[in-house]
Scaffold this motif. Structure first.
Motif, PDB file in Angstrom:
ATOM      1  N   GLY A   1     -19.242 -38.666   7.077  1.00 43.25           N
ATOM      2  CA  GLY A   1     -18.452 -38.102   8.167  1.00 43.25           C
ATOM      3  C   GLY A   1     -18.798 -38.631   9.543  1.00 43.25           C
ATOM      4  N   HIS A   2     -19.429 -39.804   9.602  1.00 42.17           N
ATOM      5  CA  HIS A   2     -19.700 -40.378  10.920  1.00 42.17           C
ATOM      6  C   HIS A   2     -18.386 -40.506  11.691  1.00 42.17           C
ATOM      7  CE1 HIS A   2     -20.885 -43.185  14.057  1.00 42.17           C
ATOM      8  NE2 HIS A   2     -22.126 -42.808  13.823  1.00 42.17           N
ATOM      9  N   SER A   3     -18.427 -40.295  12.989  1.00 39.06           N
ATOM     10  CA  SER A   3     -17.185 -40.290  13.780  1.00 39.06           C
ATOM     11  C   SER A   3     -16.448 -41.625  13.710  1.00 39.06           C
ATOM     12  CB  SER A   3     -17.476 -39.926  15.231  1.00 39.06           C
ATOM     13  OG  SER A   3     -18.172 -40.968  15.866  1.00 39.06           O
TER      14      SER A   3
ATOM     15  N   PHE B   1     -33.171 -36.597  15.379  1.00 38.15           N
ATOM     16  CA  PHE B   1     -32.103 -37.439  15.927  1.00 38.15           C
ATOM     17  C   PHE B   1     -31.455 -38.331  14.874  1.00 38.15           C
ATOM     18  CE2 PHE B   1     -35.464 -37.159  19.281  1.00 38.15           C
ATOM     19  CZ  PHE B   1     -34.763 -36.356  20.171  1.00 38.15           C
ATOM     20  N   LEU B   2     -30.179 -38.630  15.114  1.00 34.80           N
ATOM     21  CA  LEU B   2     -29.550 -39.756  14.437  1.00 34.80           C
ATOM     22  C   LEU B   2     -29.319 -40.790  15.539  1.00 34.80           C
ATOM     23  CD1 LEU B   2     -28.540 -40.958  11.804  1.00 34.80           C
ATOM     24  CD2 LEU B   2     -26.311 -39.936  12.222  1.00 34.80           C
ATOM     25  N   VAL B   3     -29.912 -41.955  15.341  1.00 29.79           N
ATOM     26  CA  VAL B   3     -29.969 -42.960  16.400  1.00 29.79           C
ATOM     27  C   VAL B   3     -29.181 -44.193  15.993  1.00 29.79           C
ATOM     28  CG1 VAL B   3     -31.545 -44.301  17.844  1.00 29.79           C
ATOM     29  CG2 VAL B   3     -32.327 -42.139  16.839  1.00 29.79           C
ATOM     30  N   GLY B   4     -28.274 -44.635  16.845  1.00 32.01           N
ATOM     31  CA  GLY B   4     -27.525 -45.854  16.582  1.00 32.01           C
ATOM     32  C   GLY B   4     -28.177 -47.037  17.279  1.00 32.01           C
ATOM     33  N   GLY B   5     -27.657 -47.372  18.439  1.00 31.20           N
ATOM     34  CA  GLY B   5     -28.116 -48.543  19.183  1.00 31.20           C
ATOM     35  C   GLY B   5     -29.630 -48.692  19.303  1.00 31.20           C
ATOM     36  N   ALA B   6     -30.305 -47.606  19.656  1.00 30.80           N
ATOM     37  CA  ALA B   6     -31.759 -47.694  19.877  1.00 30.80           C
ATOM     38  C   ALA B   6     -32.551 -47.853  18.581  1.00 30.80           C
ATOM     39  CB  ALA B   6     -32.246 -46.471  20.657  1.00 30.80           C
TER      40      ALA B   6
ATOM     41  N   TRP C   1     -18.027 -38.496  22.440  1.00 31.89           N
ATOM     42  CA  TRP C   1     -18.132 -39.078  23.784  1.00 31.89           C
ATOM     43  C   TRP C   1     -19.535 -39.586  24.104  1.00 31.89           C
ATOM     44  CZ3 TRP C   1     -21.620 -36.016  26.417  1.00 31.89           C
ATOM     45  CH2 TRP C   1     -21.763 -34.698  25.954  1.00 31.89           C
ATOM     46  N   ALA C   2     -20.481 -39.249  23.274  1.00 31.56           N
ATOM     47  CA  ALA C   2     -21.863 -39.685  23.523  1.00 31.56           C
ATOM     48  C   ALA C   2     -22.274 -40.853  22.637  1.00 31.56           C
ATOM     49  CB  ALA C   2     -22.825 -38.514  23.313  1.00 31.56           C
ATOM     50  N   ILE C   3     -21.453 -41.171  21.630  1.00 33.70           N
ATOM     51  CA  ILE C   3     -21.850 -42.219  20.678  1.00 33.70           C
ATOM     52  C   ILE C   3     -21.567 -43.608  21.227  1.00 33.70           C
ATOM     53  CG2 ILE C   3     -21.474 -43.163  18.374  1.00 33.70           C
ATOM     54  CD1 ILE C   3     -20.936 -40.389  17.370  1.00 33.70           C
ATOM     55  N   GLY C   4     -22.641 -44.355  21.405  1.00 34.87           N
ATOM     56  CA  GLY C   4     -22.520 -45.734  21.864  1.00 34.87           C
ATOM     57  C   GLY C   4     -22.033 -45.885  23.291  1.00 34.87           C
ATOM     58  N   THR C   5     -22.058 -44.803  24.047  1.00 33.71           N
ATOM     59  CA  THR C   5     -21.504 -44.831  25.402  1.00 33.71           C
ATOM     60  C   THR C   5     -22.573 -44.838  26.491  1.00 33.71           C
ATOM     61  OG1 THR C   5     -21.458 -42.412  25.438  1.00 33.71           O
ATOM     62  CG2 THR C   5     -19.447 -43.541  24.714  1.00 33.71           C
TER      63      THR C   5
ATOM     64  N   TYR D   1     -29.582 -34.232  16.608  1.00 36.83           N
ATOM     65  CA  TYR D   1     -28.632 -34.669  17.632  1.00 36.83           C
ATOM     66  C   TYR D   1     -28.455 -36.193  17.568  1.00 36.83           C
ATOM     67  CZ  TYR D   1     -26.694 -36.284  21.957  1.00 36.83           C
ATOM     68  OH  TYR D   1     -25.913 -36.956  22.851  1.00 36.83           O
ATOM     69  N   GLY D   2     -27.224 -36.640  17.776  1.00 35.96           N
ATOM     70  CA  GLY D   2     -26.970 -38.069  17.867  1.00 35.96           C
ATOM     71  C   GLY D   2     -25.983 -38.370  18.973  1.00 35.96           C
ATOM     72  N   GLY D   3     -26.191 -39.482  19.656  1.00 35.24           N
ATOM     73  CA  GLY D   3     -25.299 -39.897  20.737  1.00 35.24           C
ATOM     74  C   GLY D   3     -26.107 -40.401  21.909  1.00 35.24           C
ATOM     75  N   SER D   4     -26.267 -41.719  21.952  1.00 37.53           N
ATOM     76  CA  SER D   4     -26.994 -42.379  23.044  1.00 37.53           C
ATOM     77  C   SER D   4     -28.434 -41.894  23.235  1.00 37.53           C
ATOM     78  CB  SER D   4     -26.209 -42.264  24.355  1.00 37.53           C
ATOM     79  OG  SER D   4     -24.980 -42.977  24.243  1.00 37.53           O
ATOM     80  N   VAL D   5     -29.075 -41.535  22.121  1.00 41.89           N
ATOM     81  CA  VAL D   5     -30.502 -41.197  22.198  1.00 41.89           C
ATOM     82  C   VAL D   5     -31.287 -42.475  22.437  1.00 41.89           C
ATOM     83  CG1 VAL D   5     -32.500 -40.356  20.886  1.00 41.89           C
ATOM     84  CG2 VAL D   5     -30.294 -39.192  20.674  1.00 41.89           C
TER      85      VAL D   5
ATOM     86  N   TYR E   1     -25.282 -33.330  14.744  1.00 39.70           N
ATOM     87  CA  TYR E   1     -24.282 -33.054  15.782  1.00 39.70           C
ATOM     88  C   TYR E   1     -24.192 -34.286  16.668  1.00 39.70           C
ATOM     89  CZ  TYR E   1     -22.180 -31.635  20.135  1.00 39.70           C
ATOM     90  OH  TYR E   1     -21.386 -31.614  21.246  1.00 39.70           O
ATOM     91  N   GLU E   2     -23.029 -34.936  16.608  1.00 36.53           N
ATOM     92  CA  GLU E   2     -22.827 -36.168  17.362  1.00 36.53           C
ATOM     93  C   GLU E   2     -21.533 -36.097  18.160  1.00 36.53           C
ATOM     94  OE1 GLU E   2     -25.167 -39.589  15.583  1.00 36.53           O
ATOM     95  OE2 GLU E   2     -23.295 -39.566  14.468  1.00 36.53           O
ATOM     96  N   PRO E   3     -21.629 -35.670  19.419  1.00 34.50           N
ATOM     97  CA  PRO E   3     -20.412 -35.654  20.232  1.00 34.50           C
ATOM     98  C   PRO E   3     -19.853 -37.076  20.351  1.00 34.50           C
ATOM     99  CG  PRO E   3     -22.378 -35.196  21.585  1.00 34.50           C
ATOM    100  CD  PRO E   3     -22.831 -35.243  20.160  1.00 34.50           C
TER     101      PRO E   3
ATOM    102  N   GLY F   1     -32.109 -43.786  11.521  1.00 33.80           N
ATOM    103  CA  GLY F   1     -31.624 -44.951  12.255  1.00 33.80           C
ATOM    104  C   GLY F   1     -30.357 -45.445  11.563  1.00 33.80           C
ATOM    105  N   ASN F   2     -29.243 -45.377  12.284  1.00 34.51           N
ATOM    106  CA  ASN F   2     -27.970 -45.854  11.735  1.00 34.51           C
ATOM    107  C   ASN F   2     -27.696 -47.239  12.317  1.00 34.51           C
ATOM    108  OD1 ASN F   2     -25.356 -46.268  10.893  1.00 34.51           O
ATOM    109  ND2 ASN F   2     -24.443 -44.807  12.333  1.00 34.51           N
ATOM    110  N   TRP F   3     -27.850 -48.246  11.476  1.00 34.14           N
ATOM    111  CA  TRP F   3     -27.689 -49.622  11.970  1.00 34.14           C
ATOM    112  C   TRP F   3     -26.217 -50.016  12.099  1.00 34.14           C
ATOM    113  CZ3 TRP F   3     -31.801 -52.849   8.727  1.00 34.14           C
ATOM    114  CH2 TRP F   3     -33.068 -52.301   8.962  1.00 34.14           C
ATOM    115  N   LYS F   4     -25.323 -49.174  11.611  1.00 31.41           N
ATOM    116  CA  LYS F   4     -23.888 -49.480  11.613  1.00 31.41           C
ATOM    117  C   LYS F   4     -23.652 -50.876  11.015  1.00 31.41           C
ATOM    118  CE  LYS F   4     -23.610 -46.762  15.804  1.00 31.41           C
ATOM    119  NZ  LYS F   4     -22.694 -46.077  16.700  1.00 31.41           N
ATOM    120  N   CYS F   5     -22.615 -51.583  11.473  1.00 33.24           N
ATOM    121  CA  CYS F   5     -22.367 -52.918  10.920  1.00 33.24           C
ATOM    122  C   CYS F   5     -23.119 -53.963  11.741  1.00 33.24           C
ATOM    123  CB  CYS F   5     -20.870 -53.217  10.851  1.00 33.24           C
ATOM    124  SG  CYS F   5     -20.506 -54.707   9.896  1.00 33.24           S
TER     125      CYS F   5
HETATM  126  C1  PEP Z   1     -24.638 -43.109  15.780  1.00 27.59           C
HETATM  127  O1  PEP Z   1     -24.076 -44.122  15.413  1.00 27.59           O
HETATM  128  O2  PEP Z   1     -24.789 -42.181  14.970  1.00 27.59           O
HETATM  129  C2  PEP Z   1     -25.097 -42.995  17.164  1.00 27.59           C
HETATM  130  C3  PEP Z   1     -25.571 -41.861  17.569  1.00 27.59           C
HETATM  131  O3  PEP Z   1     -25.006 -44.123  17.948  1.00 27.59           O
HETATM  132  P1  PEP Z   1     -25.709 -44.376  19.399  1.00 27.59           P
HETATM  133  O4  PEP Z   1     -27.131 -43.888  19.281  1.00 27.59           O
HETATM  134  O5  PEP Z   1     -25.630 -45.845  19.604  1.00 27.59           O
HETATM  135  O6  PEP Z   1     -24.940 -43.582  20.395  1.00 27.59           O
END
Ligand code: PEP
Length: 250
Positions: free
Chosen positions: A96-98, A231-236, A170-174, A210-214, A166-168, A10-14
């Motif tokens: 190396g987060h995008s 998974f690497l999960v941001g928002g969720a 275009w899929a991150i936070g979108t 995989y990461g990106g809007s999971v 693997y975090e495309p 779980g990547n809580w970001k800022c």
């Molecule tokens: C992330 O920050 O690594 C990520 C995948 O974000 P989100 O799940 O919000 O797209």
């Protein structure tokens, strides 16, 4: 196959604050249901909140850093060195987060050096790679991933300490998740890179997540793909949905 334990981060970001983190840890993280023999679960709060998370999370959850300094200890104002993370009992770092690549100018070489420093200090690394929409549409995804991976090749002596995310971009936070087929195909390419540049054996054993809007709705179809190891999960990861994502992978 079979040998690769699932991994959910779980990547809580800022995001986060004292009250919110208390809720998230007590009501979401510490109520996760999973078998630690089948899945590793890590959460990455802001650097400021690492200490709080570390004392509060259940024993079966590890706390990670979202970043690490390019340098060691010394005159580097505002930075945290890899050996300070290990000294503090932190076992994992995201590199190396995008968002770091795009907003903080982290080039492939920087990522490679950070990976090398982190591993030398004894950290485990979640190495993020991924292409932009423009790169995918111009069919250069594999070339981009190859460059990102090539830059880390000499940094890694022991791939068992690395998870590739693997975090495309275009899929991150979108809200635009990769299809299970797109992720499967791209993970297979990454594993092929590993077979060609490290060894077949290491390629088969390395976890590629995989990461990106999971979210709790799409995680089931993704985890059913043989090449997706978690998974690497941001928002969720800031919501109750994280429980469903973790249980899906365990
Ligand atoms: C992330 O920050 O690594 C990520 C995948 O974000 P989100 O799940 O919000 O797209």
């Amino acid at each position: 196959e079979g040998a690769r334990r699932y991994f959910v981060g779980g990547n809580w970001k800022c995001n986060g604050a004292l009250e919110f983190n208390k809720f998230l840890i007590e009501d979401v993280i510490n109520k996760l249901e999973f078998d630690p023999a089948k899945v590793d679960v890590i959460v990455a709060p802001t650097t400021l909140h690492i200490a709080m998370a570390k004392v509060m999370v259940a024993d079966n959850v590890k706390v990670a850093s979202q970043n690490v300094s390019l340098y060691g200890t010394g005159a580097y104002t505002g930075e945290i060195a890899a050996e300070q993370l290990t000294d503090f009992g932190i076992e994992w770092v995201i590199i190396g987060h995008s968002e770091r690549r795009a907003l903080y100018g982290e080039a492939n070489e920087t990522v490679g050096t950070k990976v090398s420093n982190a591993l030398e200090a004894g950290l485990n690394v979640i190495l993020c790679i991924g292409e932009t929409l423009e790169q995918r549409e111009s069919n250069s995804t594999n070339d981009v991933l190859k460059e990102q991976l090539d830059a880390c090749k000499e940094s890694v002596k022991d791939w068992s300490k690395v998870v590739i995310a693997y975090e495309p971009v275009w899929a991150i936070g979108t809200g635009k998740v990769a299809t299970p087929e797109q992720a499967q195909e791209t993970h297979a390419y990454i594993r092929q890179w590993m077979a060609e540049n490290v060894s077949e054996e290491v390629g088969a054993a390395t976890r590629i997540i995989y990461g990106g809007s999971v979210n709790d709705k799409n995680c089931g179809d993704l985890i059913n793909q043989s090449e997706i190891d978690g998974f690497l999960v941001g928002g969720a990861s800031l919501k109750l949905a994280f429980q469903k994502i973790v249980s899906t992978a365990s």
